[in-house]
Scaffold this active site. Structure first.
Site, PDB file in Angstrom:
ATOM      1  N   HIS A  57      -5.768   1.959  -4.545  1.00 45.39           N
ATOM      2  CA  HIS A  57      -4.780   1.453  -3.589  1.00 45.39           C
ATOM      3  C   HIS A  57      -4.338   0.031  -3.936  1.00 45.39           C
ATOM      4  CE1 HIS A  57      -7.763  -0.844  -0.768  1.00 45.39           C
ATOM      5  NE2 HIS A  57      -8.249  -0.797  -1.990  1.00 45.39           N
ATOM      6  N   HIS A 115      -2.736   1.383   6.815  1.00 44.83           N
ATOM      7  CA  HIS A 115      -3.074   1.275   5.391  1.00 44.83           C
ATOM      8  C   HIS A 115      -3.271   2.657   4.790  1.00 44.83           C
ATOM      9  CE1 HIS A 115      -4.278  -0.895   1.800  1.00 44.83           C
ATOM     10  NE2 HIS A 115      -5.270  -0.022   1.651  1.00 44.83           N
ATOM     11  N   CYS A 149       0.813  -1.224   0.000  1.00 49.38           N
ATOM     12  CA  CYS A 149       0.000   0.000   0.000  1.00 49.38           C
ATOM     13  C   CYS A 149       0.846   1.274   0.000  1.00 49.38           C
ATOM     14  CB  CYS A 149      -0.980  -0.010   1.174  1.00 49.38           C
ATOM     15  SG  CYS A 149      -0.241   0.164   2.819  1.00 49.38           S
TER      16      CYS A 149
END
Length: 344
Positions: free
Chosen positions: A320, A308, A259
């Site tokens: 993402h 995240h 990420c």
């Protein structure tokens, strides 16, 4: 007369055997009671457990990324210090050679004094502290001795700093190894659960995942990039060019990403350097707490521990790298616990 003897008591050994047997029976009973959860989980239960393991793996991944970034930084710092020490040692040797040449010249003329002889055979620190010694040296010699002393102190300090950083590096490498094993263990456990599913169940999960991704993609208003700043728009455009690249923990492109690897790579393409980890990226700009105020290209931070991160894609969607087993894709911002946005 009737007998009034006391009944015979069981021996201690017999009591021990009976107690052990009773305890064993309790354990077996408990095991039998707990046997039910070991039954095959259904598809939804497996997905729930696997999603949790993937989340835990990503938490460990960001810590792994942080340790890796620290390791690389320490290695650069140590290399710089070692280069400085090497140059300093050369300077020190040059100063000593100069003093040696001066002493040799004085020796040839028979004018070398005892204080200089003493310096050349031992540590100059002992003599610089003595005024009587300085009085016997020329101003040029005193200045040379001071430079040598100062250089020695600098080198000692740099060597100590290098030694401390080498210890820190060793500790960081140990932490890096632990986090890598933790990630691998979580992923292996998730795969073990997935392997309990039938081919049909696996296909059903994959199809549901693909439908969600297509739905998110269809809701992205690419025209919203006009609301982004030049660099944010460029970063988003770069990230969009990586759609469908696989998620791999610790990866920063261009074959695969995790990420924060995707977001840091995307901004690098726009000429902006941001930190490597999601937690550090959370403090890399101005925080935006209302989703309605987000602009395309803003970083979006998820989960309470900020493990995240994605890029806001407009219309309530993020772009993402989600987790192991997925690819870079669009997803609804509401699928994860939103914390805040970050405008770089």
């Amino acid at each position: 007369m009737a007998s009034h003897r006391r009944p015979k008591q069981p021996s201690r050994a017999r009591v021990t055997v009976l107690t052990t047997a009773a305890a064993a029976a309790v354990v077996l009973s408990a095991q039998a009671a707990n046997a039910a959860p070991s039954e095959k989980l259904n598809k939804d239960e497996v997905k729930s457990k696997v999603d949790k393991l993937y989340e835990e793996a990503e938490q460990a991944t960001e810590k792994y990324n942080g340790a890796k970034e620290k390791q690389e930084k320490l290695q650069k710092e140590i290399s710089t210090i070692q280069d400085s020490v090497a140059r300093g040692q050369e300077d020190l040797n040059g100063l000593r050679d100069s003093m040696g040449l001066a002493a040799a010249a004085q020796y040839r003329t028979g004018s070398i004094d005892s204080s200089l002889q003493l310096f050349l055979s031992a540590d100059p620190d002992d003599y610089l502290d003595k005024a009587s010694t300085l009085d016997q040296l020329s101003g040029q010699q005193v200045e040379a001795l001071k430079k040598i002393q100062e250089k020695q102190r600098e080198l000692a300090q740099e060597r100590t700093e290098a030694s401390d950083k080498l210890k820190d590096l060793a500790s960081t490498r140990t932490e890096l190894g632990k986090k890598k094993k933790e990630v691998q263990a979580k992923l292996a456990e998730a795969q073990k659960l997935l392997n309990t599913l039938t081919a049909k169940e696996k296909a059903a999960l994959a199809a549901a995942d693909a439908r969600a991704s297509r739905s998110a993609s269809s809701r992205v208003d690419l025209g919203n990039t006009t609301s982004a700043s030049g660099r944010a728009a460029a970063a988003f455009s770069a990230a969009r060019s990586q759609l469908n690249k696989p998620y791999v923990y610790g990866a920063t492109g261009t074959a695969s990403y995790d990420c924060s690897g995707l977001t840091s790579w995307a901004y690098a393409q726009a000429g902006v350097t941001i930190p490597r980890t999601s937690q550090a990226q959370a403090s890399a700009g101005t925080r935006i707490y209302s989703q309605s105020d987000l602009r395309v290209g803003d970083l979006v931070i998820f989960y309470g521990d900020q493990h995240h991160v994605g890029l806001y894609a407009g219309n309530g969607q993020v772009l993402h790298a989600p987790r192991t087993g997925t690819v870079v894709r669009y997803e609804s911002i509401g699928n994860m616990p939103f914390q805040f946005g970050v405008r770089i």
